[in-house]
Design a protein around this motif. Structure first.
Motif, PDB file in Angstrom:
ATOM      1  N   LEU A  51       0.933  -1.278  -0.107  1.00  0.00           N
ATOM      2  CA  LEU A  51      -0.162   0.096   0.013  1.00  0.00           C
ATOM      3  C   LEU A  51       0.895   1.053   0.005  1.00  0.00           C
ATOM      4  CD1 LEU A  51      -2.876  -1.129   2.415  1.00  0.00           C
ATOM      5  CD2 LEU A  51      -2.913  -1.043   0.140  1.00  0.00           C
ATOM      6  N   ILE A  52       2.082   1.181   0.480  1.00  0.00           N
ATOM      7  CA  ILE A  52       3.152   2.146   0.678  1.00  0.00           C
ATOM      8  C   ILE A  52       3.965   2.090  -0.568  1.00  0.00           C
ATOM      9  CG2 ILE A  52       4.619   3.598   1.830  1.00  0.00           C
ATOM     10  CD1 ILE A  52       3.565   2.427   4.496  1.00  0.00           C
ATOM     11  N   GLN A  53       3.615   3.115  -1.482  1.00  0.00           N
ATOM     12  CA  GLN A  53       4.773   3.040  -2.815  1.00  0.00           C
ATOM     13  C   GLN A  53       5.853   3.945  -2.637  1.00  0.00           C
ATOM     14  OE1 GLN A  53       2.378   4.092  -5.990  1.00  0.00           O
ATOM     15  NE2 GLN A  53       1.045   1.960  -5.829  1.00  0.00           N
ATOM     16  N   GLN A  54       6.911   3.603  -2.920  1.00  0.00           N
ATOM     17  CA  GLN A  54       8.136   4.389  -2.856  1.00  0.00           C
ATOM     18  C   GLN A  54       8.288   5.383  -4.158  1.00  0.00           C
ATOM     19  OE1 GLN A  54      10.560   4.589  -0.369  1.00  0.00           O
ATOM     20  NE2 GLN A  54       9.147   3.219   0.787  1.00  0.00           N
ATOM     21  N   ARG A  55       8.584   6.595  -3.876  1.00  0.00           N
ATOM     22  CA  ARG A  55       8.663   7.580  -4.795  1.00  0.00           C
ATOM     23  C   ARG A  55      10.167   8.009  -5.180  1.00  0.00           C
ATOM     24  NH1 ARG A  55       3.472  11.472  -4.803  1.00  0.00           N
ATOM     25  NH2 ARG A  55       1.774   9.784  -4.634  1.00  0.00           N
ATOM     26  N   ALA A  56      10.466   8.325  -6.340  1.00  0.00           N
ATOM     27  CA  ALA A  56      11.802   8.918  -6.524  1.00  0.00           C
ATOM     28  C   ALA A  56      11.818  10.250  -5.843  1.00  0.00           C
ATOM     29  CB  ALA A  56      12.312   8.750  -8.084  1.00  0.00           C
ATOM     30  N   PRO A  57      12.750  11.090  -5.710  1.00  0.00           N
ATOM     31  CA  PRO A  57      12.763  12.580  -5.241  1.00  0.00           C
ATOM     32  C   PRO A  57      12.506  13.363  -6.406  1.00  0.00           C
ATOM     33  CG  PRO A  57      14.962  11.214  -4.909  1.00  0.00           C
ATOM     34  CD  PRO A  57      13.951  10.196  -5.182  1.00  0.00           C
ATOM     35  N   LEU A  58      11.879  14.399  -6.155  1.00  0.00           N
ATOM     36  CA  LEU A  58      11.498  15.304  -7.134  1.00  0.00           C
ATOM     37  C   LEU A  58      12.740  16.109  -7.586  1.00  0.00           C
ATOM     38  CD1 LEU A  58       8.166  16.914  -5.790  1.00  0.00           C
ATOM     39  CD2 LEU A  58       8.350  14.985  -7.672  1.00  0.00           C
ATOM     40  N   SER A  59      12.699  16.353  -8.986  1.00  0.00           N
ATOM     41  CA  SER A  59      13.749  17.271  -9.494  1.00  0.00           C
ATOM     42  C   SER A  59      13.611  18.568  -9.159  1.00  0.00           C
ATOM     43  CB  SER A  59      13.967  17.175 -10.928  1.00  0.00           C
ATOM     44  OG  SER A  59      12.998  17.538 -11.628  1.00  0.00           O
ATOM     45  N   GLN A  60      14.712  19.585  -9.269  1.00  0.00           N
ATOM     46  CA  GLN A  60      14.604  21.000  -8.891  1.00  0.00           C
ATOM     47  C   GLN A  60      13.456  21.623  -9.888  1.00  0.00           C
ATOM     48  OE1 GLN A  60      15.575  21.958  -6.450  1.00  0.00           O
ATOM     49  NE2 GLN A  60      17.783  22.428  -6.362  1.00  0.00           N
ATOM     50  N   GLU A  61      13.434  21.204 -11.053  1.00  0.00           N
ATOM     51  CA  GLU A  61      12.298  21.778 -11.764  1.00  0.00           C
ATOM     52  C   GLU A  61      10.911  21.267 -11.482  1.00  0.00           C
ATOM     53  OE1 GLU A  61      14.745  19.919 -13.234  1.00  0.00           O
ATOM     54  OE2 GLU A  61      16.117  21.777 -13.823  1.00  0.00           O
ATOM     55  N   GLU A  62      10.568  20.125 -11.100  1.00  0.00           N
ATOM     56  CA  GLU A  62       9.401  19.622 -10.442  1.00  0.00           C
ATOM     57  C   GLU A  62       9.115  20.329  -9.225  1.00  0.00           C
ATOM     58  OE1 GLU A  62       8.902  15.188 -12.149  1.00  0.00           O
ATOM     59  OE2 GLU A  62      10.252  15.416 -10.571  1.00  0.00           O
ATOM     60  N   GLU A  63      10.008  20.503  -8.420  1.00  0.00           N
ATOM     61  CA  GLU A  63       9.625  21.055  -7.025  1.00  0.00           C
ATOM     62  C   GLU A  63       9.308  22.611  -7.425  1.00  0.00           C
ATOM     63  OE1 GLU A  63      12.957  21.083  -4.440  1.00  0.00           O
ATOM     64  OE2 GLU A  63      13.033  18.797  -4.347  1.00  0.00           O
ATOM     65  N   PHE A  64      10.011  23.314  -8.230  1.00  0.00           N
ATOM     66  CA  PHE A  64       9.664  24.610  -8.474  1.00  0.00           C
ATOM     67  C   PHE A  64       8.386  24.745  -9.243  1.00  0.00           C
ATOM     68  CE2 PHE A  64       9.429  28.202 -11.518  1.00  0.00           C
ATOM     69  CZ  PHE A  64       9.688  29.406 -10.666  1.00  0.00           C
ATOM     70  N   LYS A  65       7.885  23.882 -10.139  1.00  0.00           N
ATOM     71  CA  LYS A  65       6.468  23.745 -10.644  1.00  0.00           C
ATOM     72  C   LYS A  65       5.598  23.705  -9.572  1.00  0.00           C
ATOM     73  CE  LYS A  65       5.028  20.083 -12.635  1.00  0.00           C
ATOM     74  NZ  LYS A  65       4.543  18.817 -13.418  1.00  0.00           N
TER      75      LYS A  65
END
Length: 55
Positions: free
Chosen positions: A3-17
Motif C-alpha cells: 500500500l505504501i509506494q516508494q517515489r523517486a525524489p523530485l527534480s529541481q524543476e518539478e519542485e519549482f513547478k
C-alpha cells in the motif's frame, strides 16, 4: 502489492513547478482569495452607504 509506494525524489524543476502552483492557489488570485476580496468590497460598500445615508 504494498500500500505504501516508494517515489523517486523530485527534480529541481518539478519542485519549482509544484511550489509555483501552490502559491497561485493560495494567493489573492486564487478562487478563495477572490471570494474573500469580493465579500470585503461588498461589506465596505455597505458601510460607506450607511455612513453617508444612515439606516
Amino acid at each position: 502489492m504494498s500500500l505504501i509506494q516508494q517515489r523517486a525524489p523530485l527534480s529541481q524543476e518539478e519542485e519549482f513547478k509544484y511550489a509555483k502552483l501552490a502559491m497561485e492557489w493560495y494567493g489573492w488570485g486564487s478562487p478563495i482569495g477572490l471570494g474573500i476580496l469580493l465579500v470585503a468590497l461588498a461589506a465596505a460598500a455597505v458601510l460607506v452607504r450607511i455612513a453617508i445615508y444612515g439606516l
